[in-house]
Write a protein that holds these residues in place. Structure first.
Motif, PDB file in Angstrom:
ATOM      1  N   THR A  30      31.289  49.980  53.833  1.00 24.65           N
ATOM      2  CA  THR A  30      31.028  49.145  55.011  1.00 24.65           C
ATOM      3  C   THR A  30      31.922  49.551  56.176  1.00 24.65           C
ATOM      4  O   THR A  30      31.468  49.608  57.325  1.00 24.65           O
ATOM      5  CB  THR A  30      31.248  47.668  54.667  1.00 24.65           C
ATOM      6  N   PRO A 335      35.781  43.719  56.022  1.00 26.95           N
ATOM      7  CA  PRO A 335      34.892  43.666  54.851  1.00 26.95           C
ATOM      8  C   PRO A 335      35.640  43.393  53.553  1.00 26.95           C
ATOM      9  O   PRO A 335      35.092  42.760  52.645  1.00 26.95           O
ATOM     10  CB  PRO A 335      34.239  45.053  54.837  1.00 26.95           C
ATOM     11  N   THR A 416      29.032  40.192  57.291  1.00 30.39           N
ATOM     12  CA  THR A 416      29.178  41.648  57.429  1.00 30.39           C
ATOM     13  C   THR A 416      28.292  42.185  58.542  1.00 30.39           C
ATOM     14  O   THR A 416      28.716  43.021  59.344  1.00 30.39           O
ATOM     15  CB  THR A 416      28.833  42.337  56.101  1.00 30.39           C
TER      16      THR A 416
END
Length: 770
Positions: A30, A335, A416
């Protein structure tokens, strides 16, 4: 038991590191997807139409960068402003003209020779014509067929007012005129207008003119007959038709393009022009006011703020490695916090998911899939957020697990996505709200087609989000229709993808959905049909146990579908040696009366192993095979153990020979089945199954299981065990209730005969009295 060793080894040595490994993989993946321009986050809460709550002053001088849309529009205009480049090659046209003239001179010489021969020796004319035709094709690439050649020679030889009907120069000049104008090989691009300009390069010089000044090769070839007709002037129609046809046959093969499109040079010049387009459209000086408090934001304000934050990030990067490192730490820290919270919540409240490798891998896989799709497809291609299928993961996790896991997944995914889009609140809300509604559509799915009904809720949720966004930003325009279309595609595609993926997910991650359990609970399944025919007593026992276990599972909020399916299949191993089990023995004969206790125990133990073998053969899911493996746990076969003690006169006996292979129940559902199986068997043997005796028997059986530590490895509490007993008793009472004894036919006839005799005797007594 040896089959369990790899799994136990995995759980002991590898699994403790799996959650941490998944956290690292998700965090790193991420973090790498985050936008490179970190400064674009600071003022993302502002949008066009909103009102500034404070005065914003420029802390340093910076350029106002054009937006991506503005740059793309300018790039497009610049590219269109560079005329397509063509290369003129007159040497090719000259070669074609020379070839045509050679052919025409040969044709004229042939025409003159044939005319003379026709006057002196007419018989040899045909041979001479054919000879000249063959020479024209061999040496001059003559294009005419033999029939057209004859007609062509005749037209060149005709006289009209002392002149030839058609001169050789006519055809040569006509082709020369086309080449002088210029014949293009192709248009620069599809849909080009005749008024569009092109640049033609010839001998180091360039000229610019409209496309209409030139001829396209395909069009020139198509219009060639008409050009010939116009050049011939006024003639009889028949002669015009014949000459235009012959002229076309003669000239068309010599007509080629002499002006060629240079795509590479065109692209090169256009890209050079694009490179000169400035990326800035102004400059803001230090301490200059960008916007005043209580002033409404325009697109220009948003562009200035975005430019200021990009400049701020560049200045920070120039300050040193440490500052740069902080930016990267922040990129991964966010994240890590999101996924760490997700993992902690599951470890604290959903250990049934966290401590199952396949379940934890599935949740992580769906997160990684959704985030990767957003970061690698939606963001780079600048697609609409309404095309992002967040509901896909929510639907799958609801069907496989339940709503709490699906909603927790959506919280982590939405946060996210919000981070990846620069803390955009509407991106978070657009991701979460429609997908959360889809969860409620698939809470109790009973057929795979029912998943498609989530389409309505996903679409409805997306429409509300679109309307809210547009109303708040005062953008109620036709752009909403495009967003509605995107939302419709997403709403239809997400459940459709979920349907297709569920089959593969069940196989790869070894999870069992309620849809599969419903299919397995169908009594017409081949294995259950075989059980009913091969071991009808066991089949009937399994149905009764299924009813007991399902009621208990509902009482403690376990999985009733899983328990029922497990109950139907838990004793399939008894089909192999059905006569060794009392429910399948006809009459009063019991085969165990002829066997040693050790042999009897061996055959009873074997039905668990036989059941697992049959389950593998019929590809039963792992969740159902757990019931086959664990429904007896390591329970002691008390009857045969006591029989062995009596037979050995109290000598020491290996107790392990009289215990089932196990393992003990590992889940609440398999624990319920163990108690239901034992309770049904125990109450079946009661002579007078009154409610009190049934409850006493059930409590005794379950307490013995508890005291024998058979329930130690399943997460059942004493309170839940008490509720399970309360659920068992009413159902067992219904199974063993006292029935009314109906008289037989013989008893009815005997009673009828007695009544007739009494009536006859009574009548006779009355007659005597009279």
């Amino acid at each position: 038991m040896s089959d369990q060793k790899p799994e136990k080894w995995f759980r002991r040595y590898l699994y403790p590191g799996l959650p941490l490994l998944l956290l690292v993989v998700l965090t790193v993946g991420t973090g790498l997807l985050f936008p490179r321009k970190q400064g674009a986050f600071r003022f993302s809460e502002y949008s066009v139409g909103s009102v500034s709550d404070k005065e914003i002053i420029a802390p340093f001088q910076f350029e106002i960068l054009k937006s991506d849309d503005e740059l793309e529009a300018e790039y497009k205009a610049v590219r269109e402003g560079v005329a397509p480049i063509y290369m003129r090659r007159d040497s090719l046209a000259l070669n074609q003209l020379q070839a045509l003239e050679e052919f025409l001179r040969h044709a004229k010489a042939a025409s003159d020779s044939v005319r003379v021969m026709d006057q002196t020796d007419p018989v040899e004319v045909d041979s001479l014509v054919k000879l000249f035709w063959k020479e024209s094709r061999a040496f001059y690439h003559g294009p005419l067929s033999y029939t057209s050649w004859i007609q062509f020679l005749q037209r060149l030889g005709e006289q009209s007012d002392g002149k030839r009907s058609v001169s050789v120069a006519f055809f040569s000049n006509l082709l020369r005129g086309l080449y002088e104008r210029g014949v293009l090989d192709q248009l620069p691009e599809e849909g080009a207008s005749p008024e569009d300009l092109i640049r033609v390069v010839q001998g180091g010089q360039e000229s610019e003119a409209p496309i209409s000044n030139y001829l396209l090769e395909s069009e020139a070839r198509r219009d060639l007959p008409q050009v010939i007709r116009r050049g011939l002037g006024a003639r009889p129609p028949a002669q015009l038709d014949s000459l235009s046809r012959l002229g076309y046959e003669a000239l068309a093969p010599f007509l080629i393009a002499n002006v060629y499109y240079d795509a590479e040079e065109t692209v090169s010049r256009r890209e050079a022009a694009v490179a000169k387009v400035p990326i800035a459209k102004g400059i803001v000086l230090r301490d200059e006011r960008i916007i005043d408090s209580n002033e409404r934001f325009t697109q220009e304000h948003i562009d200035i703020l975005r430019s200021m934050e990009i400049k701020r990030a560049e200045l920070a990067a120039e300050e040193g490695v440490f500052t740069n490192l902080l930016a990267w730490v922040g990129r991964f820290l966010l994240p890590a916090l999101i996924f760490g919270l997700l993992g902690y919540w599951m470890r604290r409240f959903r250990q049934d998911v966290f401590f199952k490798p396949n379940a934890l891998l599935l949740v992580s896989f769906m997160l990684a899939l959704e985030i990767a799709f957003f970061g690698l497809v939606i963001l780079p291609m600048k697609l609409s957020i309404y095309l992002f299928p967040a509901a896909l993961g929510a639907i799958i996790l609801t069907v496989v697990f339940d709503t709490s896991i699906a909603l927790l997944f959506l919280v982590a995914l939405s946060l996210t996505i919000g981070a990846l889009t620069g803390n955009d609140f509407f991106a978070i809300f657009t991701t979460f709200f429609p997908a959360a509604l889809s969860v409620f559509a698939v809470i109790r799915v009973r057929t795979r087609v029912q998943i498609m009904r989530s389409f309505i809720l996903i679409l409805g949720g997306a429409l509300f989000v679109i309307l809210a966004d547009r109303m708040l930003t005062l953008q109620m325009n036709m752009g909403m229709l495009q967003e509605f279309a995107y939302a419709t595609i997403n709403a239809f595609g997400s459940p459709l993808l979920a349907l297709g993926m569920l089959i593969g997910i069940e196989y790869v991650f070894r999870v069992t959905t309620e849809l599969t359990l419903l299919e397995l609970s169908d009594l017409n399944r081949p294995l259950l049909k075989r059980l009913s025919l091969t071991a009808p007593g066991t089949y009937h026992h399994s149905l009764l146990v299924g009813s007991l276990a399902e009621a208990a599972a509902e009482a403690i909020q376990a999985n009733p579908l899983l328990v029922r399916a497990g109950a139907y299949y838990h004793d399939i191993g008894k089909m192999v040696r059905r006569e060794y089990f009392v429910e399948n023995q006809p009459g009063s004969f019991n085969i165990h009366s002829t066997l040693d206790p050790e042999e009897s125990a061996k055959f009873l133990r074997q039905h668990v192993l036989d059941g697992l073998r049959i389950a593998d053969k019929y590809h039963l899911p792992e969740a159902v095979k757990a019931f086959v493996r664990e429904h007896h746990g390591t329970s002691l076969m008390v009857y045969f153990y006591n029989k062995a003690l009596e037979k050995r006169n109290g000598k020491e006996i290996d107790e392990a020979m009289f215990r089932y292979p196990g393992p003990k129940p590992q889940s609440r559902e398999t624990g319920i089945l163990m108690m239901a199986d034992a309770s049904e068997a125990a109450t079946r043997s009661l002579d007078d199954p009154t409610p009190e005796r049934i409850e006493e028997s059930v409590r005794k059986i379950i307490i013995n299981k508890y005291m024998d530590k058979e329930l130690d490895e399943c997460p059942l509490t004493l309170h839940e065990i008490h509720k399970i007993i309360e659920a068992f008793v009413p159902i067992l009472e219904g199974m063993h209730h006292h029935r009314i004894k109906y008289p037989t036919r013989e008893e009815l006839e005997s009673r009828h005969k007695e009544l007739e005799e009494q009536k006859a005797l009574s009548k006779k007594t009355e007659e005597v009295d009279e």
